[in-house]
Design a protein around this motif. Structure first.
Motif, PDB file in Angstrom:
ATOM      1  N   VAL A 288     -34.141 -24.677   8.755  1.00  0.00           N
ATOM      2  CA  VAL A 288     -34.516 -25.961   9.334  1.00  0.00           C
ATOM      3  C   VAL A 288     -33.531 -27.030   8.877  1.00  0.00           C
ATOM      4  N   LEU A 289     -33.005 -27.796   9.817  1.00  0.00           N
ATOM      5  CA  LEU A 289     -32.087 -28.873   9.492  1.00  0.00           C
ATOM      6  C   LEU A 289     -32.855 -30.090   9.010  1.00  0.00           C
ATOM      7  N   ARG A 290     -32.183 -30.939   8.250  1.00  0.00           N
ATOM      8  CA  ARG A 290     -32.817 -32.134   7.675  1.00  0.00           C
ATOM      9  C   ARG A 290     -33.524 -32.969   8.732  1.00  0.00           C
ATOM     10  N   GLU A 291     -32.897 -33.139   9.894  1.00  0.00           N
ATOM     11  CA  GLU A 291     -33.483 -33.994  10.928  1.00  0.00           C
ATOM     12  C   GLU A 291     -34.658 -33.343  11.643  1.00  0.00           C
ATOM     13  N   GLN A 292     -34.926 -32.072  11.344  1.00  0.00           N
ATOM     14  CA  GLN A 292     -36.026 -31.363  11.999  1.00  0.00           C
ATOM     15  C   GLN A 292     -37.268 -31.245  11.115  1.00  0.00           C
ATOM     16  N   ILE A 293     -37.230 -31.839   9.940  1.00  0.00           N
ATOM     17  CA  ILE A 293     -38.336 -31.693   8.995  1.00  0.00           C
ATOM     18  C   ILE A 293     -38.792 -33.054   8.503  1.00  0.00           C
ATOM     19  N   ALA A 294     -40.100 -33.221   8.406  1.00  0.00           N
ATOM     20  CA  ALA A 294     -40.687 -34.421   7.809  1.00  0.00           C
ATOM     21  C   ALA A 294     -41.351 -34.023   6.507  1.00  0.00           C
ATOM     22  N   LEU A 295     -40.939 -34.634   5.408  1.00  0.00           N
ATOM     23  CA  LEU A 295     -41.446 -34.308   4.075  1.00  0.00           C
ATOM     24  C   LEU A 295     -42.346 -35.431   3.588  1.00  0.00           C
ATOM     25  N   THR A 296     -43.560 -35.075   3.205  1.00  0.00           N
ATOM     26  CA  THR A 296     -44.494 -36.039   2.625  1.00  0.00           C
ATOM     27  C   THR A 296     -44.697 -35.667   1.159  1.00  0.00           C
ATOM     28  N   PRO A 297     -44.155 -36.449   0.232  1.00  0.00           N
ATOM     29  CA  PRO A 297     -44.237 -36.065  -1.183  1.00  0.00           C
ATOM     30  C   PRO A 297     -45.623 -36.293  -1.766  1.00  0.00           C
ATOM     31  N   HIS A 298     -46.018 -35.431  -2.673  1.00  0.00           N
ATOM     32  CA  HIS A 298     -47.204 -35.660  -3.494  1.00  0.00           C
ATOM     33  C   HIS A 298     -46.789 -36.572  -4.655  1.00  0.00           C
ATOM     34  N   THR A 299     -47.689 -36.787  -5.590  1.00  0.00           N
ATOM     35  CA  THR A 299     -47.350 -37.584  -6.765  1.00  0.00           C
ATOM     36  C   THR A 299     -46.166 -36.945  -7.493  1.00  0.00           C
ATOM     37  N   PRO A 300     -45.100 -37.707  -7.755  1.00  0.00           N
ATOM     38  CA  PRO A 300     -43.916 -37.110  -8.392  1.00  0.00           C
ATOM     39  C   PRO A 300     -44.241 -36.501  -9.749  1.00  0.00           C
ATOM     40  N   TRP A 301     -43.578 -35.382 -10.037  1.00  0.00           N
ATOM     41  CA  TRP A 301     -43.728 -34.742 -11.326  1.00  0.00           C
ATOM     42  C   TRP A 301     -42.812 -35.408 -12.346  1.00  0.00           C
TER      43      TRP A 301
END
Length: 388
Positions: free
Chosen positions: A186-199
Motif C-alpha cells: 500500500v502506498l502512503r497516499e492510499q492509507i489513512a492512519l489513526t494513531p492511538h495514544t503515543p507510546w
C-alpha cells in the motif's frame, strides 16, 4: 524525490555506509532523548542510495547480497540502534517485496520506484484482535466497486510517519479462515492512519513504534499472489532475524567498545591496572564472538539453503534471534560493570544508558517466549545430536 546521484556500489558501499553511520551517531543521543525519528539519518540513507540496496538490477537497483546489507545494518546500529532497527525492518520488508513480486507489472513498478526514489517500506502485519500474532488476521480484503478496501485496528507499526510504502497483511476475503492471509503493498497516499495514544518506550525510542488503526483503499493488483505464510517462511523469517541480529550485534560492539575505551583512558591516566575489569573485557569479547559466529553460520545457511532441511533452517534462524537478544543484554551489562559509575551517569564519553535500554528491546520485539513456544514441539520431536 530524485534518485541518488550515484549508486553506492560505484563509489564503495563501505564509504556510503560510513557517512550514513556518522550522521546517525551524531544525532543518536538527541533521537533517544526526544523520542523522535532519526530524520537526519534517514535523509542520509536516502542520499547515499542505501535504502534500495537489495533491488535487482533489472529494476534499477544495485542487487547487493544480503550479507552486504547485514553489514551495513550492523555499522549503523553501532552509532544509533534506532536507525539500525529502521534500516533492518525496511530491508526485511524490501526482501519480501522483491522475492514475491513474481511477474506482476504493478509490483515490478514498485521495485523500480524503490530503487529510483529510495522509498522507505514499513510493516503492518500485527493487529489488536490477534494480540500481536502475525500468523492470523481478523481484518480482511474487501473488493468493492471502487477498489480494494481494508480496515485494520490496533496495528503496531514502526516509523509510520516516515514510511512511503506499507506491507499490510489481512485475510484473503471475508469468508476466509484467520490463517488464510494475503499481503498487500500500500502506498502512503492510499492509507489513512489513526494513531492511538503515543507510546513512551524504554528503548529504541527513535523507531517511533506506535499503535494505529488504518483504512486502505487500493487496487486488487497490489495484492501479492502467494499466501502470506509463504512470505513468512521463505523470506521474512530468515531475513528479519539476520538483520535484527546485526542490530543487536552492533549495540553490543558499541557498548563493549566504550568499555574498552574507558579502560584505555584509565590506563593512560596512570591509574593502577584493574585485572578484574580486564577479565570482564575478555569475557565480553568471548560473548561477541558467540554472536558473530551465530550470525555467520545463519548467513551461510541463508546463502546455501540446501545444506539443511527446512526444519533445521527454522530452528537455526529462530535460535539466532533468541540467542542474540540474550547475549546483547549480557554484553551491555558487562560493559556497565567495567565502566562503573561513568557508564551509569549521563552525560559523558562512557555512559551506557541508551545501549542498555536499546538492548532490552531485543527480547520483546517479536517476543522470545512466543518464538520458543513455537519451537518447543519441533525440539521435542527432533534429534539433539548433530554433526558439524
Amino acid at each position: 524525490m530524485s534518485a541518488p546521484e550515484s549508486a553506492p556500489r560505484e563509489e564503495g558501499i563501505d564509504a556510503a555506509a560510513a557517512r550514513a553511520a556518522e550522521v546517525a551517531a551524531r544525532h543518536a543521543d538527541a533521537v533517544d532523548r526526544e523520542g523522535q525519528l532519526p530524520d537526519q539519518a534517514l535523509q542520509s540513507l536516502r542520499a547515499e542510495g542505501l535504502l534500495g540496496l537489495l533491488v535487482p538490477r533489472r529494476f534499477g537497483g544495485p542487487e547487493l547480497p544480503l550479507r552486504d546489507v547485514v553489514n551495513v545494518c550492523r555499522r549503523l546500529s553501532e552509532g544509533c540502534a534506532a536507525t539500525g532497527l529502521i534500516f533492518a525492518m525496511h530491508q526485511s520488508q524490501s526482501a519480501v517485496a522483491i522475492a514475491h513480486a513474481g511477474d506482476s507489472d504493478w509490483h515490478g513498478g514498485l521495485l523500480a520506484r524503490m530503487a529510483a526514489e529510495q522509498l522507505l517500506v514499513a510493516s503492518a502485519t500485527t493487529e489488536g484482535a490477534t494480540s500481536g500474532g502475525i500468523r492470523t488476521s481478523a481484518c480482511f480484503l474487501d473488493q468493492q466497486g471502487d477498489g480494494l478496501h481494508l480496515h485494520k485496528a490496533g496495528a503496531v507499526i514502526s516509523y509510520a510517519p516516515a514510511a512511503d510504502v506499507f506491507l499490510v497483511s489481512a485475510r484473503r476475503a471475508e469468508d476466509a479462515a484467520p490463517s488464510d492471509q494475503r499481503l498487500v503493498a500500500v502506498l502512503r497516499e492510499q492509507i489513512a492512519l489513526t494513531p492511538h495514544t503515543p507510546w513512551n518506550p524504554l528503548g529504541m525510542r527513535g523507531a517511533r513504534t506506535d499503535r494505529y488503526d488504518l483504512a486502505v483503499r487500493c487496487g486488487a493488483e497490489q495484492v501479492y499472489a502467494e499466501p502470506f505464510s509463504v512470505h513468512m517462511s521463505q523470506t521474512m523469517l530468515p531475513t528479519s532475524h539476520l538483520l535484527l541480529g546485526a542490530v543487536w550485534f552492533g549495540i553490543a560492539v558499541a557498548a563493549l567498545g566504550r568499555a574498552r575505551n574507558f579502560l584505555r583512558h584509565r590506563n593512560r591516566g596512570g591509574a593502577p591496572l584493574n585485572p578484574i575489569a580486564n577479565l570482564r573485557l575478555a569475557e565480553g569479547e568471548t560473548l561477541l564472538q558467540q554472536m558473530h559466529h551465530s550470525l555467520a553460520a545463519c548467513m551461510a545457511l541463508y546463502e546455501h539453503p540446501g545444506r539443511a532441511t527446512g526444519t533445521e533452517r527454522l530452528v537455526a534462524f529462530n535460535t539466532l534471534k533468541v540467542g542474540a537478544s540474550e547475549l546483547v543484554v549480557r554484553i551491555t551489562d558487562i560493559a556497565l560493570r567495567i565502566c562503573g559509575i561513568q557508564g551509569y551517569m549521563e552525560p559523558g564519553d562512557f555512559y551506557l544508558s541508551r545501549h542498555i535500554r536499546d538492548a532490552h528491546s531485543a527480547a520483546v520485539m517479536v517476543n522470545d517466549d512466543r518464538i520458543l513456544g513455537s519451537l518447543s514441539t519441533v525440539v521435542l520431536a527432533g534429534p539433539l545430536d548433530r554433526d558439524l
